[in-house]
Motif scaffolding. Structure first.
Motif, mmCIF file in Angstrom:
data_model
loop_
_atom_site.group_PDB
_atom_site.id
_atom_site.type_symbol
_atom_site.label_atom_id
_atom_site.label_comp_id
_atom_site.label_asym_id
_atom_site.label_seq_id
_atom_site.Cartn_x
_atom_site.Cartn_y
_atom_site.Cartn_z
ATOM 1 N N ASP A 9 22.763 7.666 6.829
ATOM 2 C CA ASP A 9 22.548 8.462 5.634
ATOM 3 C C ASP A 9 22.046 9.808 6.105
ATOM 4 O OD1 ASP A 9 21.395 7.345 2.370
ATOM 5 O OD2 ASP A 9 22.289 9.240 2.980
ATOM 6 N N THR A 115 18.849 -4.479 -2.512
ATOM 7 C CA THR A 115 20.009 -3.902 -3.175
ATOM 8 C C THR A 115 21.170 -3.850 -2.200
ATOM 9 O OG1 THR A 115 18.618 -2.532 -4.604
ATOM 10 C CG2 THR A 115 20.915 -1.893 -4.386
ATOM 11 N N THR A 117 24.387 -2.703 -0.433
ATOM 12 C CA THR A 117 25.021 -1.390 -0.399
ATOM 13 C C THR A 117 26.354 -1.463 0.332
ATOM 14 O OG1 THR A 117 23.883 -0.795 1.651
ATOM 15 C CG2 THR A 117 22.813 -0.172 -0.418
ATOM 16 N N ARG A 132 27.897 7.683 4.030
ATOM 17 C CA ARG A 132 26.710 7.509 3.202
ATOM 18 C C ARG A 132 26.755 6.097 2.618
ATOM 19 N NH1 ARG A 132 24.731 12.548 2.987
ATOM 20 N NH2 ARG A 132 26.182 14.303 3.049
ATOM 21 N N THR A 133 25.665 5.701 1.996
ATOM 22 C CA THR A 133 25.647 4.388 1.358
ATOM 23 C C THR A 133 25.436 4.545 -0.134
ATOM 24 O OG1 THR A 133 23.255 4.153 1.715
ATOM 25 C CG2 THR A 133 24.717 3.250 3.418
ATOM 26 N N LYS A 134 25.946 3.573 -0.895
ATOM 27 C CA LYS A 134 25.695 3.532 -2.327
ATOM 28 C C LYS A 134 25.600 2.077 -2.739
ATOM 29 C CE LYS A 134 30.377 3.389 -4.240
ATOM 30 N NZ LYS A 134 31.323 4.051 -5.165
ATOM 31 N N PRO A 135 24.985 1.781 -3.893
ATOM 32 C CA PRO A 135 24.897 0.391 -4.325
ATOM 33 C C PRO A 135 26.278 -0.235 -4.459
ATOM 34 C CG PRO A 135 23.439 1.780 -5.626
ATOM 35 C CD PRO A 135 24.290 2.705 -4.796
ATOM 36 N N ALA A 136 26.393 -1.508 -4.063
ATOM 37 C CA ALA A 136 27.651 -2.224 -4.225
ATOM 38 C C ALA A 136 27.988 -2.352 -5.708
ATOM 39 C CB ALA A 136 27.554 -3.602 -3.579
ATOM 40 N N PRO A 141 20.486 0.340 -8.822
ATOM 41 C CA PRO A 141 19.589 1.013 -7.888
ATOM 42 C C PRO A 141 18.176 0.453 -7.986
ATOM 43 C CG PRO A 141 20.940 2.599 -9.082
ATOM 44 C CD PRO A 141 21.153 1.266 -9.748
ATOM 45 N N ALA A 146 15.443 1.609 -2.076
ATOM 46 C CA ALA A 146 15.862 2.936 -1.617
ATOM 47 C C ALA A 146 14.793 3.575 -0.739
ATOM 48 C CB ALA A 146 16.167 3.824 -2.818
ATOM 49 N N ARG A 149 14.698 1.865 2.681
ATOM 50 C CA ARG A 149 15.784 2.319 3.550
ATOM 51 C C ARG A 149 15.508 3.721 4.093
ATOM 52 N NH1 ARG A 149 18.885 -0.238 -0.466
ATOM 53 N NH2 ARG A 149 19.430 1.771 -1.400
#
Length: 206
Positions: A9, A115, A117, A132-136, A141, A146, A149
């Motif tokens: 990230d 969460t 990701t 980058r990462t985002k929620p699956a 969120p 967050a 991480r």
């Protein structure tokens, strides 16, 4: 125990958020240590002042469980910050009641795992590819996740070796050392430390 690994990230974002979370424990200016996260309202104010923490931070609301989860992440972060500044002394704010390192690692990893990701590839025309990462899909969120991480990203990133605890009178901050001769988090702390040293020398020679 899950192993802490490097984050994919933004290192700068991780550093800012991780430090800002730790600095919610601070000197109150009157000789005591203050805590900005004593109730859900304090957490709401802090998140809304840090819009990169979660999506739609301006609409963020908090309850007691959310507050407790964030405070756990902060306690873990400060314990690991204390480890990171060794052989220097940790912040005096909580030096006598830090979590054991293994407990801090477990809490941080467990929070980060809450969460799920997925990696997302960005590749702008004028830059290289960035992951980058985002929620699956279907995941919501989770603020504590967050933040955990981000702390992991900071601790495994290039800025960690510059982490220091400021030991100027009335300061309990962690900061990043910007140049080899820097001892304090800001000039005002350096001034207070020099004044304190001067008074101590005068007392010894009186």
């Amino acid at each position: 125990m899950p192993i802490i690994g490097p984050m994919q990230d933004s290192p700068g974002r991780d550093t800012r958020i991780a430090l800002d979370l730790a600095l919610t424990v601070r000197h109150d200016g009157n000789g005591a240590v203050a805590d900005d996260l004593t109730d859900p309202t304090g957490l709401i104010v802090w998140v809304r002042a840090h819009p990169d923490t979660v999506p739609d931070a301006s609409a963020f609301t908090a309850d007691e469980p959310a507050l407790a989860a964030v405070r756990e992440v902060r306690a873990a972060a400060r314990a690991l910050f204390a480890r990171a500044v060794r052989p220097g002394e940790p912040s005096p704010a909580d030096a006598t009641r830090l979590l054991p390192v293994l407990d801090a690692l477990r809490r941080l990893n467990e929070a980060a795992a809450r969460t799920p990701t997925v990696p997302v590839l960005d590749w702008a025309d004028d830059a290289g590819p960035v992951v980058r990462t985002k929620p699956a899909h279907g995941g919501r969120p989770d603020l504590a996740a967050a933040l955990a991480r981000a702390v992991i990203g900071f601790l495994t990133g290039p800025d960690r070796p510059r982490l220091r605890a400021c030991h100027a009178p009335r300061c309990v901050r962690y900061f990043l050392k910007e140049h080899p001769r820097q001892e304090w988090c800001k000039p005002s702390c350096g001034n207070r430390a020099r004044v304190a040293r001067h008074h101590e020398r005068q007392k010894r020679t009186a």
